[in-house]
Motif scaffolding. Structure first.
Motif, PDB file in Angstrom:
ATOM      1  N   GLN A 150      -0.239   2.435  -2.289  1.00 41.64           N
ATOM      2  CA  GLN A 150      -0.368   1.195  -1.519  1.00 41.64           C
ATOM      3  C   GLN A 150      -0.776   0.036  -2.430  1.00 41.64           C
ATOM      4  O   GLN A 150      -0.297  -1.088  -2.256  1.00 41.64           O
ATOM      5  CB  GLN A 150      -1.388   1.374  -0.397  1.00 41.64           C
ATOM      6  CG  GLN A 150      -0.956   2.370   0.654  1.00 41.64           C
ATOM      7  CD  GLN A 150      -2.099   2.773   1.573  1.00 41.64           C
ATOM      8  OE1 GLN A 150      -3.249   2.823   1.153  1.00 41.64           O
ATOM      9  NE2 GLN A 150      -1.772   3.067   2.833  1.00 41.64           N
ATOM     10  N   ALA A 152      -0.048  -0.220  -5.573  1.00 40.01           N
ATOM     11  CA  ALA A 152       1.142  -0.553  -6.362  1.00 40.01           C
ATOM     12  C   ALA A 152       2.068  -1.479  -5.576  1.00 40.01           C
ATOM     13  O   ALA A 152       2.566  -2.480  -6.106  1.00 40.01           O
ATOM     14  CB  ALA A 152       1.885   0.718  -6.776  1.00 40.01           C
ATOM     15  N   ALA A 153       2.275  -1.154  -4.311  1.00 40.97           N
ATOM     16  CA  ALA A 153       3.146  -1.983  -3.470  1.00 40.97           C
ATOM     17  C   ALA A 153       2.554  -3.376  -3.289  1.00 40.97           C
ATOM     18  O   ALA A 153       3.276  -4.377  -3.382  1.00 40.97           O
ATOM     19  CB  ALA A 153       3.362  -1.309  -2.109  1.00 40.97           C
ATOM     20  N   ALA A 154       1.254  -3.450  -3.040  1.00 38.21           N
ATOM     21  CA  ALA A 154       0.620  -4.755  -2.830  1.00 38.21           C
ATOM     22  C   ALA A 154       0.618  -5.603  -4.100  1.00 38.21           C
ATOM     23  O   ALA A 154       0.731  -6.832  -4.034  1.00 38.21           O
ATOM     24  CB  ALA A 154      -0.820  -4.562  -2.346  1.00 38.21           C
ATOM     25  N   LEU A 155       0.496  -4.948  -5.255  1.00 36.27           N
ATOM     26  CA  LEU A 155       0.463  -5.680  -6.527  1.00 36.27           C
ATOM     27  C   LEU A 155       1.857  -5.929  -7.097  1.00 36.27           C
ATOM     28  O   LEU A 155       2.004  -6.703  -8.047  1.00 36.27           O
ATOM     29  CB  LEU A 155      -0.371  -4.902  -7.560  1.00 36.27           C
ATOM     30  CG  LEU A 155      -1.853  -4.753  -7.231  1.00 36.27           C
ATOM     31  CD1 LEU A 155      -2.510  -3.768  -8.187  1.00 36.27           C
ATOM     32  CD2 LEU A 155      -2.536  -6.112  -7.294  1.00 36.27           C
ATOM     33  N   GLY A 156       2.857  -5.246  -6.549  1.00 41.34           N
ATOM     34  CA  GLY A 156       4.218  -5.409  -7.056  1.00 41.34           C
ATOM     35  C   GLY A 156       4.421  -4.759  -8.413  1.00 41.34           C
ATOM     36  O   GLY A 156       5.153  -5.276  -9.262  1.00 41.34           O
ATOM     37  N   VAL A 157       3.751  -3.609  -8.617  1.00 34.78           N
ATOM     38  CA  VAL A 157       3.882  -2.873  -9.881  1.00 34.78           C
ATOM     39  C   VAL A 157       4.272  -1.438  -9.563  1.00 34.78           C
ATOM     40  O   VAL A 157       4.251  -1.009  -8.413  1.00 34.78           O
ATOM     41  CB  VAL A 157       2.559  -2.896 -10.693  1.00 34.78           C
ATOM     42  CG1 VAL A 157       2.191  -4.322 -11.082  1.00 34.78           C
ATOM     43  CG2 VAL A 157       1.422  -2.230  -9.940  1.00 34.78           C
ATOM     44  N   THR A 158       4.618  -0.682 -10.608  1.00 38.69           N
ATOM     45  CA  THR A 158       4.970   0.719 -10.403  1.00 38.69           C
ATOM     46  C   THR A 158       3.715   1.525 -10.067  1.00 38.69           C
ATOM     47  O   THR A 158       2.589   1.091 -10.330  1.00 38.69           O
ATOM     48  CB  THR A 158       5.611   1.319 -11.675  1.00 38.69           C
ATOM     49  OG1 THR A 158       4.622   1.337 -12.713  1.00 38.69           O
ATOM     50  CG2 THR A 158       6.835   0.520 -12.113  1.00 38.69           C
ATOM     51  N   GLU A 159       3.930   2.695  -9.502  1.00 33.23           N
ATOM     52  CA  GLU A 159       2.795   3.559  -9.179  1.00 33.23           C
ATOM     53  C   GLU A 159       2.049   3.981 -10.437  1.00 33.23           C
ATOM     54  O   GLU A 159       0.823   4.063 -10.435  1.00 33.23           O
ATOM     55  CB  GLU A 159       3.272   4.782  -8.394  1.00 33.23           C
ATOM     56  CG  GLU A 159       3.733   4.430  -6.992  1.00 33.23           C
ATOM     57  CD  GLU A 159       4.241   5.624  -6.206  1.00 33.23           C
ATOM     58  OE1 GLU A 159       4.168   6.774  -6.708  1.00 33.23           O
ATOM     59  OE2 GLU A 159       4.711   5.415  -5.069  1.00 33.23           O
TER      60      GLU A 159
END
Length: 193
Positions: A150, A152-159
Motif C-alpha cells: 500500500q 508503494a502504491a501511495a508513493l508511486g514506487v515499486t514494492e
C-alpha cells in the motif's frame, strides 16, 4: 512537509529574531512549540511544568538568538536540546528538593525517565532529519497503518523500493536507543565454579 526546515530557513529565522521581529517568534513558536512541550512533558510528566518549560525555552530563544550556531545543526534540534536540558534540570532539581538524601530507587526512576525522554528526542531528530522519501514511507506504515504494498502504491514506487525505504528508515530509527552503559563485575565474580 511542515517539519522540513532547510539551513537557509534556519539562518533567516535567526536573523529575524536578532532584529526583534515578533512575527518571527510567532512563526517559530507555531512550528516548534508542540515539540518543546512534548519533550518537556515526556521528562516531567506534568502538563503545567511542560507549559512553563515551553515558555522558558521560547523566551530564551527570543532573548538569545545569537546563541544558535547553524554549523552545529538545525534550529529545530537546537531548540529541542534546550527543551530537553531545561526539563532534565527541572526534574533533577525537583527530585533533590522532594527527597533530600532520597532513596536510590528514586534516583534510578528519575534516570530512567530521563533516558526514555532522551531516546524520544533522538528519535524525533532522526525522523525529521532523514530524507523525505524514507520519512514518507515510515509515516504511511506507522501513522496510516499501510503495509509495504500500500505504501508503494501511495508513493508511486515499486514494492521493492518501498521495502527498501522502510528498512532504511527503521535502521536509522533504531539508532535512537543507546543502551545504558553496563557496569563491569569484578574479575572472577559470577563465574561458574
Amino acid at each position: 512537509m511542515a517539519n522540513d526546515a532547510p539551513p537557509r530557513w534556519d539562518r533567516r529565522m535567526q536573523q529575524r529574531l536578532a532584529r526583534g521581529e515578533a512575527a518571527a517568534l510567532g512563526e517559530l513558536y507555531d512550528r516548534l512549540a508542540s515539540l518543546v512541550h512534548h519533550l518537556a512533558h515526556r521528562v516531567l510528566e506534568d502538563e503545567d511544568a511542560a507549559d512553563r518549560i515551553t515558555r522558558e525555552v521560547f523566551a530564551y530563544v527570543w532573548e538569545n538568538p545569537d546563541a544558535y550556531d547553524p554549523k552545529q545543526g538545525s534550529l529545530r534540534s537546537w531548540i529541542a536540546t534546550l527543551a530537553h536540558r531545561q526539563a532534565v534540570h527541572r526534574l533533577r532539581s525537583q527530585t533533590a528538593e522532594d527527597g533530600e538524601g532520597g532513596e536510590g530507587g528514586d534516583e534510578i526512576a528519575v534516570e530512567e525517565r530521563i533516558r526514555d525522554a532522551s531516546v524520544a528526542a533522538r528519535a524525533d531528530y532522526i525522523v525529521t532529519s532523514m530524507p523525505a522519501p524514507l520519512r514518507a514511507a515510515l509515516e504511511l506504515a506507522y501513522f496510516d497503518r499501510r503495509d509495504y504494498r500500500q505504501a508503494a502504491a501511495a508513493l508511486g514506487v515499486t514494492e521493492d523500493e518501498a521495502r527498501r525505504r522502510l528498512r532504511l528508515g527503521l535502521q536509522l530509527l533504531s539508532t535512537a536507543y543507546v543502551p545504558p552503559p553496563r557496569t563491569m563485575a569484578p574479575p572472577g565474580y559470577g563465574r561458574a565454579l
